[in-house]
Design a protein around this motif. Structure first.
Motif, PDB file in Angstrom:
ATOM      1  N   ARG A  33       9.352  28.266  -0.425  1.00  0.00           N
ATOM      2  CA  ARG A  33       8.190  28.524   0.436  1.00  0.00           C
ATOM      3  C   ARG A  33       8.377  27.872   1.801  1.00  0.00           C
ATOM      4  N   MET A  34       8.903  26.644   1.816  1.00  0.00           N
ATOM      5  CA  MET A  34       9.134  25.932   3.077  1.00  0.00           C
ATOM      6  C   MET A  34      10.202  26.643   3.911  1.00  0.00           C
ATOM      7  N   ILE A  35      11.260  27.102   3.250  1.00  0.00           N
ATOM      8  CA  ILE A  35      12.315  27.831   3.961  1.00  0.00           C
ATOM      9  C   ILE A  35      11.735  29.080   4.613  1.00  0.00           C
ATOM     10  N   ALA A  36      10.877  29.795   3.883  1.00  0.00           N
ATOM     11  CA  ALA A  36      10.248  31.004   4.433  1.00  0.00           C
ATOM     12  C   ALA A  36       9.372  30.666   5.636  1.00  0.00           C
ATOM     13  N   GLU A  37       8.677  29.558   5.544  1.00  0.00           N
ATOM     14  CA  GLU A  37       7.814  29.096   6.641  1.00  0.00           C
ATOM     15  C   GLU A  37       8.651  28.810   7.893  1.00  0.00           C
ATOM     16  N   ILE A  38       9.755  28.086   7.697  1.00  0.00           N
ATOM     17  CA  ILE A  38      10.647  27.751   8.815  1.00  0.00           C
ATOM     18  C   ILE A  38      11.292  29.018   9.374  1.00  0.00           C
ATOM     19  N   ALA A  39      11.670  29.934   8.483  1.00  0.00           N
ATOM     20  CA  ALA A  39      12.315  31.180   8.920  1.00  0.00           C
ATOM     21  C   ALA A  39      11.420  31.953   9.883  1.00  0.00           C
ATOM     22  N   GLY A  40      10.123  31.891   9.650  1.00  0.00           N
ATOM     23  CA  GLY A  40       9.192  32.588  10.531  1.00  0.00           C
ATOM     24  C   GLY A  40       9.250  32.102  11.966  1.00  0.00           C
ATOM     25  N   ASP A  41       9.669  30.864  12.155  1.00  0.00           N
ATOM     26  CA  ASP A  41       9.757  30.303  13.510  1.00  0.00           C
ATOM     27  C   ASP A  41      11.122  30.503  14.149  1.00  0.00           C
ATOM     28  N   TYR A  42      12.160  30.728  13.359  1.00  0.00           N
ATOM     29  CA  TYR A  42      13.518  30.749  13.910  1.00  0.00           C
ATOM     30  C   TYR A  42      14.213  32.107  13.849  1.00  0.00           C
ATOM     31  N   ALA A  43      13.807  32.991  12.938  1.00  0.00           N
ATOM     32  CA  ALA A  43      14.440  34.312  12.846  1.00  0.00           C
ATOM     33  C   ALA A  43      13.908  35.197  13.977  1.00  0.00           C
ATOM     34  N   VAL A  44      14.738  35.412  14.971  1.00  0.00           N
ATOM     35  CA  VAL A  44      14.333  36.126  16.191  1.00  0.00           C
ATOM     36  C   VAL A  44      14.516  37.636  15.996  1.00  0.00           C
ATOM     37  N   PRO A  45      13.545  38.455  16.426  1.00  0.00           N
ATOM     38  CA  PRO A  45      13.703  39.915  16.316  1.00  0.00           C
ATOM     39  C   PRO A  45      15.016  40.390  16.934  1.00  0.00           C
ATOM     40  N   GLY A  46      15.680  41.314  16.262  1.00  0.00           N
ATOM     41  CA  GLY A  46      16.931  41.872  16.755  1.00  0.00           C
ATOM     42  C   GLY A  46      18.164  41.045  16.439  1.00  0.00           C
ATOM     43  N   THR A  47      17.991  39.934  15.706  1.00  0.00           N
ATOM     44  CA  THR A  47      19.129  39.077  15.348  1.00  0.00           C
ATOM     45  C   THR A  47      19.419  39.203  13.851  1.00  0.00           C
ATOM     46  N   THR A  48      20.269  38.322  13.366  1.00  0.00           N
ATOM     47  CA  THR A  48      20.688  38.371  11.963  1.00  0.00           C
ATOM     48  C   THR A  48      20.414  37.038  11.278  1.00  0.00           C
ATOM     49  N   VAL A  49      19.961  37.112  10.038  1.00  0.00           N
ATOM     50  CA  VAL A  49      19.826  35.936   9.170  1.00  0.00           C
ATOM     51  C   VAL A  49      20.927  36.005   8.117  1.00  0.00           C
ATOM     52  N   TYR A  50      21.689  34.940   8.002  1.00  0.00           N
ATOM     53  CA  TYR A  50      22.770  34.850   7.017  1.00  0.00           C
ATOM     54  C   TYR A  50      22.364  33.909   5.896  1.00  0.00           C
ATOM     55  N   ASP A  51      22.571  34.342   4.670  1.00  0.00           N
ATOM     56  CA  ASP A  51      22.416  33.461   3.518  1.00  0.00           C
ATOM     57  C   ASP A  51      23.793  33.296   2.888  1.00  0.00           C
ATOM     58  N   LEU A  52      24.385  32.115   3.080  1.00  0.00           N
ATOM     59  CA  LEU A  52      25.734  31.837   2.593  1.00  0.00           C
ATOM     60  C   LEU A  52      25.623  31.239   1.192  1.00  0.00           C
ATOM     61  N   GLY A  53      26.087  32.002   0.213  1.00  0.00           N
ATOM     62  CA  GLY A  53      25.838  31.670  -1.177  1.00  0.00           C
ATOM     63  C   GLY A  53      24.486  32.230  -1.575  1.00  0.00           C
ATOM     64  N   CYS A  54      24.312  33.526  -1.334  1.00  0.00           N
ATOM     65  CA  CYS A  54      22.990  34.158  -1.476  1.00  0.00           C
ATOM     66  C   CYS A  54      22.555  34.298  -2.928  1.00  0.00           C
ATOM     67  N   SER A  55      23.448  34.133  -3.883  1.00  0.00           N
ATOM     68  CA  SER A  55      23.180  34.246  -5.330  1.00  0.00           C
ATOM     69  C   SER A  55      22.396  35.536  -5.620  1.00  0.00           C
ATOM     70  N   THR A  56      21.235  35.423  -6.271  1.00  0.00           N
ATOM     71  CA  THR A  56      20.521  36.635  -6.698  1.00  0.00           C
ATOM     72  C   THR A  56      19.526  37.150  -5.666  1.00  0.00           C
ATOM     73  N   GLY A  57      19.505  36.559  -4.471  1.00  0.00           N
ATOM     74  CA  GLY A  57      18.658  37.072  -3.398  1.00  0.00           C
ATOM     75  C   GLY A  57      17.247  36.518  -3.340  1.00  0.00           C
ATOM     76  N   THR A  58      16.970  35.472  -4.096  1.00  0.00           N
ATOM     77  CA  THR A  58      15.620  34.902  -4.115  1.00  0.00           C
ATOM     78  C   THR A  58      15.154  34.494  -2.723  1.00  0.00           C
ATOM     79  N   THR A  59      16.023  33.851  -1.951  1.00  0.00           N
ATOM     80  CA  THR A  59      15.613  33.371  -0.625  1.00  0.00           C
ATOM     81  C   THR A  59      15.327  34.535   0.314  1.00  0.00           C
ATOM     82  N   PHE A  60      16.120  35.589   0.252  1.00  0.00           N
ATOM     83  CA  PHE A  60      15.838  36.781   1.057  1.00  0.00           C
ATOM     84  C   PHE A  60      14.451  37.328   0.736  1.00  0.00           C
ATOM     85  N   LEU A  61      14.120  37.403  -0.534  1.00  0.00           N
ATOM     86  CA  LEU A  61      12.809  37.922  -0.927  1.00  0.00           C
ATOM     87  C   LEU A  61      11.690  37.022  -0.425  1.00  0.00           C
ATOM     88  N   CYS A  62      11.925  35.713  -0.425  1.00  0.00           N
ATOM     89  CA  CYS A  62      10.897  34.771   0.025  1.00  0.00           C
ATOM     90  C   CYS A  62      10.663  34.850   1.527  1.00  0.00           C
TER      91      CYS A  62
END
Length: 231
Positions: A33-62
């Motif tokens: 939940r905290m990662i998702a909160e922080i992502a809202g402030d740093y993931a800029v429109p038109g850019t890319t978010v990388y999850d290194l060691g993305c496993s089953t994709g839980t963080t992407f969904l969050c």
């Protein structure tokens, strides 16, 4: 007793992975939940978010609901079984955004570009220490100015006295969550040569040494920590 094989993210682990991390990583849901909160402030429109060691994709969904729809997600993992499970899981949840999943070994480095946010959630601890500085430097090199790196790690206590106590408290948590003594000891042995943690301050120094301008800790529970660094 026969020596157990080293821990590996194969089909046997993948099939129980989400349950495993939920029971063996303290406050895993709150960290997501905290990662998702922080992502809202740093993931800029038109850019890319990388999850290194993305496993089953839980963080992407969050983070998905908190991030603009034109932000691309790139997940990299060295387990084909994890990537297959990730794709199925994202499809099952109806994720609509552009998602690219890549097979890659972070020990060999990583190529990223146009990144506003990079996630290393319980991943760097599995990269051989010899390659960690180079990996972090390559992440920084591919990030946009003011981009952020989120690093969640199991850590060693700064003081040996507290380190022993923190490990004890951690195993107590696993017992509360239904792990038997045998399961705890077998997991510890299987991870011994695979998961190699640093101290929190060693991780901080590595991030600053690579060239990140700002670094702080947003989560700490005994021998687990969440850190954020900004380029």
């Amino acid at each position: 007793m026969d020596h157990l094989p080293d821990f590996k993210f194969g089909e046997q682990v993948v099939s129980v992975f989400d349950d495993m991390v939920g029971r063996s990583v303290p406050f895993y849901g709150e960290m997501q939940r905290m990662i998702a909160e922080i992502a809202g402030d740093y993931a800029v429109p038109g850019t890319t978010v990388y999850d290194l060691g993305c496993s089953t994709g839980t963080t992407f969904l969050c983070i998905d609901p908190n991030v603009a729809p034109d932000v691309k997600f790139v997940g990299i993992d060295n387990s084909p079984e994890m990537l297959e499970r990730c794709r199925l899981k994202l499809d099952r949840h109806g994720m609509k955004r552009d998602v690219e999943l890549r097979h890659g070994d972070l020990n060999q480095g990583v190529e990223i570009g146009n990144a506003s946010l990079v996630l290393l959630v319980l991943t760097l601890q599995f990269v051989r220490p010899l390659y960690r500085d180079k990996l972090v430097a390559s992440i920084l090199d591919g990030m946009n100015e003011n981009g952020a790196l989120i690093l969640v790690e199991k850590v060693i206590g700064e003081d040996s006295l507290f380190n022993r106590q923190f490990i004890k408290y951690y195993y107590d948590m696993k017992r509360r969550n239904g792990y038997s003594e045998l399961e705890i000891s077998q997991k510890r042995e299987a991870l011994e040569n695979v998961l190699i943690p640093y101290k929190l301050m060693e991780n901080r120094e590595m991030l600053l040494r690579a060239g990140f301008r700002h670094c702080d800790t947003f989560f700490k529970w005994y021998n687990f920590t969440g850190m954020i660094a900004v380029k």
